[in-house]
Scaffold this motif. Sequence first.
Motif, PDB file in Angstrom:
ATOM      1  N   THR A 150      -0.462   1.380   2.086  1.00  0.00           N
ATOM      2  CA  THR A 150      -0.286   1.147   3.518  1.00  0.00           C
ATOM      3  C   THR A 150       1.181   1.106   3.940  1.00  0.00           C
ATOM      4  O   THR A 150       2.069   0.812   3.140  1.00  0.00           O
ATOM      5  CB  THR A 150      -0.952  -0.172   3.934  1.00  0.00           C
ATOM      6  OG1 THR A 150      -0.340  -1.255   3.217  1.00  0.00           O
ATOM      7  CG2 THR A 150      -2.445  -0.141   3.637  1.00  0.00           C
ATOM      8  N   SER A 152       2.181  -0.749   6.788  1.00  0.00           N
ATOM      9  CA  SER A 152       2.503  -1.944   7.574  1.00  0.00           C
ATOM     10  C   SER A 152       1.501  -3.055   7.333  1.00  0.00           C
ATOM     11  O   SER A 152       0.387  -2.826   6.839  1.00  0.00           O
ATOM     12  CB  SER A 152       2.515  -1.606   9.072  1.00  0.00           C
ATOM     13  OG  SER A 152       1.190  -1.350   9.524  1.00  0.00           O
ATOM     14  N   VAL A 153       1.897  -4.252   7.707  1.00  0.00           N
ATOM     15  CA  VAL A 153       0.998  -5.414   7.626  1.00  0.00           C
ATOM     16  C   VAL A 153      -0.181  -5.220   8.571  1.00  0.00           C
ATOM     17  O   VAL A 153      -1.300  -5.662   8.292  1.00  0.00           O
ATOM     18  CB  VAL A 153       1.775  -6.709   7.962  1.00  0.00           C
ATOM     19  CG1 VAL A 153       0.838  -7.901   8.034  1.00  0.00           C
ATOM     20  CG2 VAL A 153       2.865  -6.958   6.920  1.00  0.00           C
ATOM     21  N   ASN A 156      -2.745  -3.293   6.817  1.00  0.00           N
ATOM     22  CA  ASN A 156      -3.420  -4.167   5.855  1.00  0.00           C
ATOM     23  C   ASN A 156      -4.539  -4.950   6.540  1.00  0.00           C
ATOM     24  O   ASN A 156      -5.661  -5.054   6.025  1.00  0.00           O
ATOM     25  CB  ASN A 156      -2.429  -5.172   5.250  1.00  0.00           C
ATOM     26  CG  ASN A 156      -1.337  -4.515   4.441  1.00  0.00           C
ATOM     27  OD1 ASN A 156      -1.381  -3.328   4.163  1.00  0.00           O
ATOM     28  ND2 ASN A 156      -0.342  -5.301   4.069  1.00  0.00           N
ATOM     29  N   THR A 157      -4.216  -5.512   7.702  1.00  0.00           N
ATOM     30  CA  THR A 157      -5.184  -6.319   8.446  1.00  0.00           C
ATOM     31  C   THR A 157      -6.388  -5.476   8.880  1.00  0.00           C
ATOM     32  O   THR A 157      -7.538  -5.930   8.804  1.00  0.00           O
ATOM     33  CB  THR A 157      -4.515  -6.955   9.678  1.00  0.00           C
ATOM     34  OG1 THR A 157      -3.416  -7.761   9.251  1.00  0.00           O
ATOM     35  CG2 THR A 157      -5.495  -7.809  10.456  1.00  0.00           C
ATOM     36  N   GLN A 160      -8.605  -5.061   5.879  1.00  0.00           N
ATOM     37  CA  GLN A 160      -9.277  -6.311   5.530  1.00  0.00           C
ATOM     38  C   GLN A 160     -10.464  -6.569   6.463  1.00  0.00           C
ATOM     39  O   GLN A 160     -11.536  -7.007   6.015  1.00  0.00           O
ATOM     40  CB  GLN A 160      -8.278  -7.469   5.597  1.00  0.00           C
ATOM     41  CG  GLN A 160      -7.255  -7.454   4.464  1.00  0.00           C
ATOM     42  CD  GLN A 160      -6.042  -8.327   4.740  1.00  0.00           C
ATOM     43  OE1 GLN A 160      -5.854  -8.804   5.869  1.00  0.00           O
ATOM     44  NE2 GLN A 160      -5.209  -8.538   3.733  1.00  0.00           N
ATOM     45  N   ASN A 166      -8.218  -7.325  -1.305  1.00  0.00           N
ATOM     46  CA  ASN A 166      -6.763  -7.386  -1.465  1.00  0.00           C
ATOM     47  C   ASN A 166      -6.286  -6.586  -2.667  1.00  0.00           C
ATOM     48  O   ASN A 166      -5.157  -6.087  -2.694  1.00  0.00           O
ATOM     49  CB  ASN A 166      -6.309  -8.842  -1.589  1.00  0.00           C
ATOM     50  CG  ASN A 166      -6.453  -9.596  -0.274  1.00  0.00           C
ATOM     51  OD1 ASN A 166      -6.421  -8.996   0.804  1.00  0.00           O
ATOM     52  ND2 ASN A 166      -6.624 -10.908  -0.353  1.00  0.00           N
ATOM     53  N   PHE A 171       0.526  -2.640  -0.079  1.00  0.00           N
ATOM     54  CA  PHE A 171       1.539  -2.446   0.966  1.00  0.00           C
ATOM     55  C   PHE A 171       2.800  -1.884   0.310  1.00  0.00           C
ATOM     56  O   PHE A 171       3.459  -2.576  -0.469  1.00  0.00           O
ATOM     57  CB  PHE A 171       1.812  -3.784   1.657  1.00  0.00           C
ATOM     58  CG  PHE A 171       2.876  -3.754   2.722  1.00  0.00           C
ATOM     59  CD1 PHE A 171       3.105  -2.611   3.488  1.00  0.00           C
ATOM     60  CD2 PHE A 171       3.644  -4.881   2.985  1.00  0.00           C
ATOM     61  CE1 PHE A 171       4.083  -2.579   4.476  1.00  0.00           C
ATOM     62  CE2 PHE A 171       4.622  -4.878   3.966  1.00  0.00           C
ATOM     63  CZ  PHE A 171       4.844  -3.719   4.714  1.00  0.00           C
ATOM     64  N   GLU A 308       3.620  -0.703  15.172  1.00  0.00           N
ATOM     65  CA  GLU A 308       4.897  -1.267  14.718  1.00  0.00           C
ATOM     66  C   GLU A 308       6.087  -0.535  15.328  1.00  0.00           C
ATOM     67  O   GLU A 308       7.173  -1.110  15.468  1.00  0.00           O
ATOM     68  CB  GLU A 308       4.987  -1.247  13.186  1.00  0.00           C
ATOM     69  CG  GLU A 308       4.926   0.115  12.538  1.00  0.00           C
ATOM     70  CD  GLU A 308       3.509   0.593  12.246  1.00  0.00           C
ATOM     71  OE1 GLU A 308       3.372   1.546  11.453  1.00  0.00           O
ATOM     72  OE2 GLU A 308       2.544   0.017  12.797  1.00  0.00           O
TER      73      GLU A 308
END
Length: 373
Positions: A150, A152-153, A156-157, A160, A166, A171, A308
């Motif tokens: 990935t 970016s965070v 990731n979200t 999820q 996880n 990342f 982002e």
Amino acid sequence: MKLTIIAGARPNFMKIAPIIAAIEEKKREGYRISYRLVHTGQHYDKNMSDSFFEQLGIPAPHANLSAGGGSQAEQTASIMVRFEQELIENPCDMILVVGDVTSTMACAIVAKKLKIKVAHVEAGIRSGDITMPEEINRLVTDSITDYFFTTSVIANTNLQKEGKTNEQIIFVGNTMIDTLLQQRARFIAPPIWEAAKLQPKEYIVMTLHRPANVDEEANLALLIGEIMRNTRDLPVIFPVHPRTAKNLEKIAVDHPRLFLVPPLSYLEFNYLVERAKAVVTDSGGITEETTVMGVPCMTLRDTTERPETCITGTNELLGTDPAALAPAMDKLFSGQWKKGAIPALWDGNTAKRITQKLIELFAVKQEPVVVYE
């Protein structure tokens, strides 16, 4: 470990170049990792394909499926049929797909049906707009992918929320930025630089290709007219995507400050972007590059899969209403545009992190390197 890497369309090439370089580096260090590069042929225009391999130092593909042309369904089917035969003849431990083009989805499906693991670079990005072909490609690919690299965070979200673990989500950052930083010193001026007598920060770069902006002739004419009315006396450089060229011919666009040019090579296009006062676009990838180069960017879309670039970077989402251009241009010309910053892990080392993770996942052994004097 045997890896098959897929490239099919222009955005893919910038993403695979640093990965191949990182794998080659690991091979020189003695790691038993090999790859087979497969070009699906989804894009077959020289400036949109061959020149990218040449300029970015990507080796010649081991196979070219020549699956370009046709409708979405025809192209998807052609890629799947030809890639299935490719994998049967050249089995591997994992395929690595990048981005969100048709080739990404088609090759992922084929691999999974042949019980081969799939890793997706740039996984988890979402626009929320299911009318975009790319969004369908992302959703389908990520629904069957084994490992998600990935950018970016936020990505990731997203994964999820879709039930990914996880352990599957890694990342790593953005390989597009690896290429940008590696190639920045090599940017070259395209012919339009001299022909239009361009000066740094005294012109605008524009790219348009999304159906919502270019498929309806009246809307395209209105949009371009609004752009020209609000860019003061600056030249507007418009590298024309093949999709857009057809409708531009029909509406007979003609303006003394508007320069229509053919699709540019990677090094030429980014030379223009780096020196532009601003970029007006409906592309996603360009918003990442403008963010890293600190160039103001206006995105003519209602949604973005790269939030982002707006939250952290220099991009602003204007929507598809041409009326939004005037206040945005006022902000630009008054010097009020945000400065922006660079998102986490967009540091030029993403491909190295990806390659290291692949080595760990497959417990790739390292053999002593023999140096002959």
